[in-house]
Design an enzyme around this catalytic site. Sequence first.
Site, PDB file in Angstrom:
ATOM      1  N   ASP A 532       0.845  -1.187   0.000  1.00 53.43           N
ATOM      2  CA  ASP A 532       0.000   0.000   0.000  1.00 53.43           C
ATOM      3  C   ASP A 532       0.884   1.241   0.000  1.00 53.43           C
ATOM      4  O   ASP A 532       2.086   1.169   0.267  1.00 53.43           O
ATOM      5  CB  ASP A 532      -0.935  -0.011   1.210  1.00 53.43           C
ATOM      6  CG  ASP A 532      -0.185  -0.171   2.519  1.00 53.43           C
ATOM      7  OD1 ASP A 532       0.554   0.769   2.889  1.00 53.43           O
ATOM      8  OD2 ASP A 532      -0.308  -1.225   3.180  1.00 53.43           O
ATOM      9  N   GLU A 612      22.148 -22.333 -18.250  1.00 54.86           N
ATOM     10  CA  GLU A 612      21.227 -21.493 -17.483  1.00 54.86           C
ATOM     11  C   GLU A 612      21.980 -20.344 -16.803  1.00 54.86           C
ATOM     12  O   GLU A 612      21.491 -19.216 -16.741  1.00 54.86           O
ATOM     13  CB  GLU A 612      20.491 -22.330 -16.431  1.00 54.86           C
ATOM     14  CG  GLU A 612      19.392 -23.196 -17.029  1.00 54.86           C
ATOM     15  CD  GLU A 612      18.795 -24.160 -16.023  1.00 54.86           C
ATOM     16  OE1 GLU A 612      17.571 -24.258 -15.952  1.00 54.86           O
ATOM     17  OE2 GLU A 612      19.567 -24.837 -15.303  1.00 54.86           O
TER      18      GLU A 612
END
Length: 728
Positions: A532, A612
């Site tokens: 928030d 990777e």
Amino acid sequence: MAITVENNVFSLETENTLYQMKADAFGVLNHLWYGAKTGCCMDYLLDYPDVGFAGNIYEAGDLRTYSLNTLPLEYAAAGTGDFRIPAVSVTHEDGSSALDLRFKEYHIKKGKYGIPGLPAVYADENEAETLEIMLKDTASETEVILLYGVFSQADVITRSVIVKNRGNSPIVINRVHSLCLDMPYGDWEWIHFHGRHTMERQAERTSLIHGIQESSSTRGTSSHQQNPAVLLCERGCTETQGFCIGAALMYSGGFQTQVEKDQLDQVRVVMGINPDTFAWTLEAGGSFYAPEVILSCSGHGMGELSHHFHDIIRNHVCRGKYKLAKRPVLINNWEATYFDFDDKKIEKIAKQASELGIDMMVLDDGWFGKRDSDTSGLGDWFVNEEKIRGGLKSLVERINKMGMKFGIWFEPEMVSEDSGLFQKHPEWAIRIPGRNPMRSRYQLVLDMSNTEVVEYLYQVISKILKENNIEYVKWDMNRSICDWYTETLPKHRQMEMPHRYVLGLYELLERLTGEFPDVLFEGCSGGGGRFDAGMLYYCPQIWCSDDTDAHERTFIQYGTSFFYPISAVGSHVSAVPNHQTGRSTSIQTRGTVAMAGSFGYELDLNKLSSEEKAEIAAQVSVYKEYQSLIYNGLYYRLSNPHDDNMSVWAFVSEKKADVLVQGVVFRAASNTLRRRIRLSGLDTVAKYQNVKNGYVYTGQALMSGGILLPEIKGDDVSVEIHLKKIEL
Ligand code: GLA
């Protein structure tokens, strides 16, 4: 002048919007308008129908058409004849609860007001103006001061409220919403953001029903389940056209947003502290400060509205060294090791990370006390030297020597019963005498309304930050709160505790972020359970979700993007099969999704193949190349993953010269056309070149005809297209 007052009409003007209200002949403050700049007084829209069972204020005499129940009101009070949802309700000493608010005076000030003890949008003297309007209930001497901050350039208005008790006896505030917005005309829909742990902020758009709809939290936090932000859109409003209004509450505790469509099809929105877990005794002479609401509107669709919020939150809410700075690419050990680690394992992960260009090692849960599982240890913020041999300082130094920064995890507001802190201070845990408390993840919550608790946490955390070169703190909070009771308040004031908890949290955060402004604080609550604007005042980024699955993340990040800037979204690449969903997606897809945020990794790099690892090194350098565009560019949602088979978004640089389109196509299909996506926010007449294949388009073509996405083979395939404006 952004604020003008003429004949008791208050006009708040920003670059493109007008907010207007008027104190009428009875001193009632009518809401007149929030929308496009009209250049005129909008009081001609006020209507005075004679509606049955809509009563009239006493001074109106025989005038049956003047009713508080039908007029658009700027700040609606309970108990005096407006039967819609009130913004404020109090109980007086005699047990009655009417509040008859009438306009008394106003003040205009340079700069932006602040709110004691609460986060608020801030500005320099010349960047904003403040309007204070005082309304008064004469019988009780209760004053309600409405505060407005006007940010012209940003097209933002902030609102807050102070209740002052000027009478001789205490009053009880039962509800005090920060926002009350009446919209008498229009065909509105609302978008709210619901969810759950690991699936936060799912955007849901629905029509309004006659009656009240609500999005709220009583969990002591803003919550995973609903978010304290709401959009009201006129029917047909899209990302690029139509009118919409957004409101975001700067508050991290229980909140309530209610939307009511009344008998006359008028709409009222209220937003503020959740009255279900709130009541406040205001002594004679006392003042109560409500948190702030950030308000904006746009006549050009939801994309522009989001830009207003991104801009204001990034530039006028977030603070500290990292407010606008590029954030370090981090590696967090949580999904790599969970509780099973020692200093050697951490060093090994950091070593590998440093070789791939990652900037910071974050040591997550389990480094302190007796914390080998989630059943114990919270509250004992002392390094566990059995795991971190040689102590924290030595580990930090070893990591720093690799050229990496060091960050650490805390969950300050919590305590495990199996901890030294609980043994010493059982009274600091929230519980009601005579009842067993609710446990959640085995833990109890510390009473943050108790100043001793706040002081203790300040001492213990600041000591660790002072003694070690810690450059990042992950501030976690892993449960909802109930059993509200505190020894520090008398029984008739216990309902103050949920708000006092938030004030205690903010005080602690204010002290720590003030003392350590160079430390990057990342908020977290089981991922995005406290995402928030209040937390963003202290922490410029928040871990967006514990769900690191790239597919699901596109939905979570889509919803998050309506109000919160991309730099605020903590987002990591994790291992496959994904630990939350079991889904496997390619490292490219995981990278693309995590790049739409403050980027990092959350896996054991030592378990990866050399291919990777090479991919990760490339990703890190690509992210660093795009980081400024991702943080400072305008963000466009180009598709809605809830309706479409893909989630695609774009970043467009301020001068519209640099465009990065990213996204994920969810399900492959055979025998079909390639997907087409229309871009937004480009320079229509300029030419743009696809950096990869050299193809040149006009901005208008890209926005009208769109661009074809590459042929997709497989599910959850990522797309990335980089376009640059070319000089002719
Ligand atoms: C929460 C956080 C995770 C991790 C764990 C540790 O769930 O969201 O990222 O820090 O706690 O316990």
